[in-house]
Design an enzyme around this catalytic site. Structure first.
Site, PDB file in Angstrom:
ATOM      1  N   THR A  36     -32.126  16.068  64.289  1.00  0.00           N
ATOM      2  CA  THR A  36     -30.738  16.036  64.751  1.00  0.00           C
ATOM      3  C   THR A  36     -30.767  16.342  66.243  1.00  0.00           C
ATOM      4  O   THR A  36     -31.130  17.443  66.654  1.00  0.00           O
ATOM      5  CB  THR A  36     -29.872  17.060  63.989  1.00  0.00           C
ATOM      6  OG1 THR A  36     -29.790  16.657  62.616  1.00  0.00           O
ATOM      7  CG2 THR A  36     -28.456  17.106  64.564  1.00  0.00           C
ATOM      8  N   LYS A  58     -23.941  11.914  62.429  1.00  0.00           N
ATOM      9  CA  LYS A  58     -24.288  13.283  62.031  1.00  0.00           C
ATOM     10  C   LYS A  58     -23.319  14.277  62.685  1.00  0.00           C
ATOM     11  O   LYS A  58     -22.909  15.259  62.066  1.00  0.00           O
ATOM     12  CB  LYS A  58     -25.740  13.597  62.429  1.00  0.00           C
ATOM     13  CG  LYS A  58     -26.215  15.026  62.127  1.00  0.00           C
ATOM     14  CD  LYS A  58     -26.348  15.296  60.641  1.00  0.00           C
ATOM     15  CE  LYS A  58     -26.686  16.752  60.323  1.00  0.00           C
ATOM     16  NZ  LYS A  58     -28.100  17.096  60.482  1.00  0.00           N
ATOM     17  N   LYS A  87     -26.784  24.864  67.352  1.00  0.00           N
ATOM     18  CA  LYS A  87     -27.476  23.797  68.080  1.00  0.00           C
ATOM     19  C   LYS A  87     -26.705  22.488  67.898  1.00  0.00           C
ATOM     20  O   LYS A  87     -26.414  21.778  68.862  1.00  0.00           O
ATOM     21  CB  LYS A  87     -28.907  23.618  67.559  1.00  0.00           C
ATOM     22  CG  LYS A  87     -29.708  22.596  68.364  1.00  0.00           C
ATOM     23  CD  LYS A  87     -30.844  21.970  67.549  1.00  0.00           C
ATOM     24  CE  LYS A  87     -30.360  20.779  66.738  1.00  0.00           C
ATOM     25  NZ  LYS A  87     -31.402  20.020  66.073  1.00  0.00           N
TER      26      LYS A  87
END
Lengths: 292, 292
Positions: free
Chosen positions: A97, A172, A240
């Site tokens: 990711t 995502k 993150k």
């Protein structure tokens, strides 16, 4: 059967590479901490290499699953990175990711060397990786996606090409934005139920089939009520991801007031020592304030 | 078969009273706007009265479904209210979404006259009322609940006694808190998808089976992407409910930062003329700012 390399044997990559091996592929691995690569080879066979370049040599596809943009750039473009070893005509599938920017940058760099590149972040967590039931959101060229699809199907339950390079990462981000507001709303609801002296478990059961229904409500309310957070998707990783989301929104002009606020709430959870707690620990922050 | 009165034939009460009649009960109705009571009698039979007191006379149970705390106090305690006509031993079931405070107050007042009182707000919307598939969250005495259960089952798919007087209202509040954060998160996600140039429909389909899954995502994302809000649960009603929630939280000490923020966002939607829009119109507020 294809010749594959898998780079990054973390909690996700380790079982994902295992599924490729179980499906009969020839899998070569690389991991920054060598002992973990050795453990993988002991369990599944195959071969461990000491650099990404070496692992990528002569492969049809090279899968990557590392921590963040910087890790990804290092294993792809570093002095001993994948691009130093991979042959023209091969494909890199990146399951990290990461930002849409780094995905587009690496797509371009690969294209110049005749290498295909897909950004293919996953959701479904450690359990999804272990059961081979991940959702994979892909950005890149259709022909490269079609070529790579059978291999990714070794660990996917849902696999979709979303558009050009970067589109997997953007999808995502959409997923994480949904989750942020949803989990905070659920945390406030459970905190309110406790404050009001209600039976939180009974309240969840009665509202669980209507307009408030969600995967998070069904799968997290019991542990949230019990204050158990030592499992699941860690707050550090969520921060993150939300950092990537908020950077991207700054560029594309999207307004994300609740997402930005929830990101700050996760900073509070980190300050409480909850770096490794599941994302559902947002309720701990509400309960703490009351108890102090 | 019981002798029943139903007071308040709005979008919810009208079909709910109809289900009671279809189940064979003798139903007497009262509605502030008389023409609507007359329309109900024309459709279902039974009898319309010109005051709540008259409707409540000689009944076993009196159902109420009106707008807010003030309306509720008026039909119960007013000069021509239910308590002026109801006999001792009968039961009042209040389906209004109201405060826990008014529920406790009316429970007490009824108890002094030997009348049972249940706070029994519903969820499931107009469709749930029409299909007889409502969720009903009840506060009050267990014996009164057991007595009333078969009648409420005429329009319930889920029916639960949550605790003493007020507990039904508190549970409805928990439901609305969940929905507020959830819908705002979904709105931000869809707004981000559009800002990023993603296919929002495809993005929702790929994330719809994982940790971001919700009833709202499944049932509202298409209309949110299309900017269609002329249906569903109106913003004005949601603001009424969130006002009750935030008042209660001020009393019980619960912190509801995102719920309070979302309430303010709904004030923006009202300012845009969206008073009657569905709660999913939170996305219109994000899209508007960009277009101005």
């Amino acid at each position: 059967m294809a010749n594959l390399a898998f780079i990054g044997l973390g909690v996700m990559g380790y079982p994902m590479a295992g599924h490729l091996r179980s499906a009969g592929h020839d899998v070569t691995v690389y991991n920054r901490t060598e002992s973990r690569a050795k453990a993988w080879v002991d369990e599944f066979g195959g071969r461990a290499c000491s650099t990404p370049a070496e692992a990528a040599a002569e492969q049809d596809l090279v899968m990557i699953c590392v921590g963040n943009d910087d890790d990804l750039r290092e294993v792809v473009c570093g002095e001993q990175g994948v691009l130093q070893g991979i042959r023209s005509g091969a494909v890199i599938i990146d399951h990290t990711t990461a930002s849409a920017g780094v995905a587009r940058e690496l797509f371009q760099l690969c294209a110049e060397k005749g290498v295909g590149f897909l950004d293919a972040p996953v959701s479904g967590g450690q359990a999804g990786a272990e059961n081979g039931q991940l959702t994979i959101m892909v950005g890149g060229d259709e022909s490269v996606f079609d070529f790579s699809r059978p291999v990714m199907n070794c660990y996917a339950k849902m696999l979709k090409l979303m558009g050009p390079a970067g589109s997997g990462q953007l999808t995502k981000m959409v997923n994480q934005i949904c989750i942020g507001g949803l989990v905070q709303g659920l945390a406030e609801a459970l905190h309110f139920a406790k404050s009001a002296g209600l039976d939180g478990e009974a309240a969840m059961s009665v509202i669980s089939k209507g307009a408030a229904q969600s995967w998070q409500l069904e799968n997290r309310h019991k542990t949230m009520l019990a204050g158990e957070f030592e499992f699941g998707f860690a707050v550090d990783w969520m921060r993150k991801d939300l950092g990537i989301v908020l950077d991207e929104a700054r560029r594309n002009g999207a307004q994300l007031p609740v997402t930005a606020l929830v990101d700050q709430f996760y900073a509070d959870v980190q300050a409480m020592g909850g770096n490794r707690w599941d994302t559902s620990s947002l309720i701990a922050r509400l309960e703490r304030k009351r108890e102090e």
